[in-house]
Design an enzyme around this catalytic site. Structure first.
Site, PDB file in Angstrom:
ATOM      1  N   HIS A  37      32.868  17.055  41.447  1.00 42.59           N
ATOM      2  CA  HIS A  37      33.736  18.046  42.093  1.00 42.59           C
ATOM      3  C   HIS A  37      34.991  17.375  42.663  1.00 42.59           C
ATOM      4  O   HIS A  37      36.089  17.902  42.569  1.00 42.59           O
ATOM      5  CB  HIS A  37      32.997  18.736  43.239  1.00 42.59           C
ATOM      6  CG  HIS A  37      31.819  19.570  42.810  1.00 42.59           C
ATOM      7  ND1 HIS A  37      30.521  19.202  43.085  1.00 42.59           N
ATOM      8  CD2 HIS A  37      31.740  20.740  42.145  1.00 42.59           C
ATOM      9  CE1 HIS A  37      29.689  20.116  42.610  1.00 42.59           C
ATOM     10  NE2 HIS A  37      30.402  21.063  42.030  1.00 42.59           N
ATOM     11  N   GLY A 147      35.556  21.734  35.243  1.00 44.02           N
ATOM     12  CA  GLY A 147      34.980  20.558  34.599  1.00 44.02           C
ATOM     13  C   GLY A 147      34.556  20.826  33.167  1.00 44.02           C
ATOM     14  O   GLY A 147      34.041  21.898  32.841  1.00 44.02           O
TER      15      GLY A 147
HETATM   16  P1  AMP Z   1      29.647  24.109  40.243  1.00 36.85           P
HETATM   17  O1  AMP Z   1      29.805  23.895  41.713  1.00 36.85           O
HETATM   18  O2  AMP Z   1      28.490  23.399  39.648  1.00 36.85           O
HETATM   19  O3  AMP Z   1      29.752  25.552  39.854  1.00 36.85           O
HETATM   20  O4  AMP Z   1      30.898  23.404  39.579  1.00 36.85           O
HETATM   21  C1  AMP Z   1      32.194  23.618  40.061  1.00 36.85           C
HETATM   22  C2  AMP Z   1      33.156  22.920  39.135  1.00 36.85           C
HETATM   23  O5  AMP Z   1      32.852  21.529  39.085  1.00 36.85           O
HETATM   24  C3  AMP Z   1      33.064  23.430  37.687  1.00 36.85           C
HETATM   25  O6  AMP Z   1      34.364  23.506  37.144  1.00 36.85           O
HETATM   26  C4  AMP Z   1      32.241  22.365  37.024  1.00 36.85           C
HETATM   27  O7  AMP Z   1      32.465  22.272  35.630  1.00 36.85           O
HETATM   28  C5  AMP Z   1      32.732  21.133  37.743  1.00 36.85           C
HETATM   29  N1  AMP Z   1      31.756  20.040  37.609  1.00 36.85           N
HETATM   30  C6  AMP Z   1      30.432  20.083  37.881  1.00 36.85           C
HETATM   31  N2  AMP Z   1      29.836  18.908  37.605  1.00 36.85           N
HETATM   32  C7  AMP Z   1      30.826  18.092  37.139  1.00 36.85           C
HETATM   33  C8  AMP Z   1      30.849  16.731  36.670  1.00 36.85           C
HETATM   34  N3  AMP Z   1      29.753  15.984  36.609  1.00 36.85           N
HETATM   35  N4  AMP Z   1      32.035  16.228  36.254  1.00 36.85           N
HETATM   36  C9  AMP Z   1      33.161  16.983  36.302  1.00 36.85           C
HETATM   37  N5  AMP Z   1      33.203  18.260  36.733  1.00 36.85           N
HETATM   38  C10 AMP Z   1      32.047  18.806  37.140  1.00 36.85           C
END
Ligand code: AMP
Length: 278
Positions: A37, A147
């Protein structure tokens, strides 16, 4: 870094920045933050003068049997991490701010939302597209960063923003991984110590699939091989391992176009997803 909970306060901040002709970046998250994040915050800061992170566990993207109630909620730690990473503003609304009584509009990206993840989570992308459309219209940022970890989600959001003429540049950021290759995810917390040792096999498997396809093996024949590798390592149900056109996520028809390997599989209670470029 200030935390605001209403759309009105969010817009007040954006309005002040806009008055000075200053650009705005948006980083939507569901919290349970990790280095993945924070890398999105860095991308946003490279593209815009001000960065807003959002923290909202979006109920409309969880099916009734999924983990909405138990999803990691660590707002204080998240606030600290975002502030240290140089985030300017945190928007952390309550559910009633985003979905007031009577809310009845859903955003649906046809086709792309029904395949791969969509086959196993039928309402997931409509929940994501709806909340992301709302966040983009609430903040009206110049750029929004997502991401590649959730590659299909990134494709859905790019399509949604284009189709609805939302004036924002959607930026994809590369997946941040643990040292052993496991893609960072808030849901990795669900893994037991034993499962955590097995988890990197997912990345190893799709990396090997990408290499096999590069060597000329048929994209369509990779699932069986990868599934056997995952099962042998201790994974449970394998929802999919697929080699797809990197843009349409349809079958690979033209070997000269970029392709992507995407996979989802259960490991104990956790459902892990990952993807790599071919
Ligand atoms: P989430 O909180 O899991 O819904 O993710 C929020 C944002 O963080 C989304 O755009 C995800 O794709 C991104 N994200 C989650 N894990 C990763 C990671 N390991 N590397 C890069 N971006 C990530």
């Amino acid at each position: 870094m200030e935390t605001v909970r209403t759309i009105a306060e969010l817009r007040q901040h954006v309005r002040a920045w806009r008055k000075n002709d200053e650009s705005v970046g948006l980083v939507p998250t569901m919290g349970g933050l990790h280095a993945g994040h924070l890398s999105l915050v860095s991308h946003s800061k490279a593209h815009a003068k001000h960065t807003i992170a959002t923290l909202f566990v979006n109920p409309s993207q969880f099916a009734p049997h999924e983990d909405f109630a138990t999803y990691p909620r660590t707002e204080e730690a998240d606030q600290r991490m975002l502030a240290e990473a140089g985030t300017d503003l945190l928007f952390a609304p309550n559910v009633s701010e985003i979905y007031p009584d009577g809310h009845s509009t859903r955003v649906n990206v046809q086709g792309l939302s029904q395949i791969l993840e969509g086959e196993f989570r039928p309402d997931f992308f409509s929940g994501v597209a709806t909340v992301v459309a709302k966040l983009l219209l609430q903040a009206l940022p110049d750029v929004a960063v997502f991401g590649e970890k959730d590659y299909q989600q990134l494709c859905v959001i790019k399509t949604m923003a284009r189709d609805l003429d939302i004036p924002v540049n959607i930026i994809g950021a590369e997946t941040i991984r643990e040292d052993d290759g496991l893609a960072m995810s808030s849901r990795n917390q669900y893994l037991t110590a034993e499962e955590r040792k097995i988890a990197p096999v997912l990345y190893a498997a799709i990396t090997q699939v990408a290499a096999r396809v590069r060597k000329g093996e048929s994209p369509a024949s990779q699932r069986t091989w990868a599934e056997a590798k995952l099962t042998k390592a201790g994974f449970g149900a394998v929802d999919y391992v697929a080699v797809r056109d990197a843009q349409t996520l349809g079958p690979v028809r033209d070997a000269s176009r970029p392709a992507r390997v995407l996979a989802a599989a259960y490991l104990g209670r956790a459902r892990l997803i990952d993807n790599v470029a071919v």
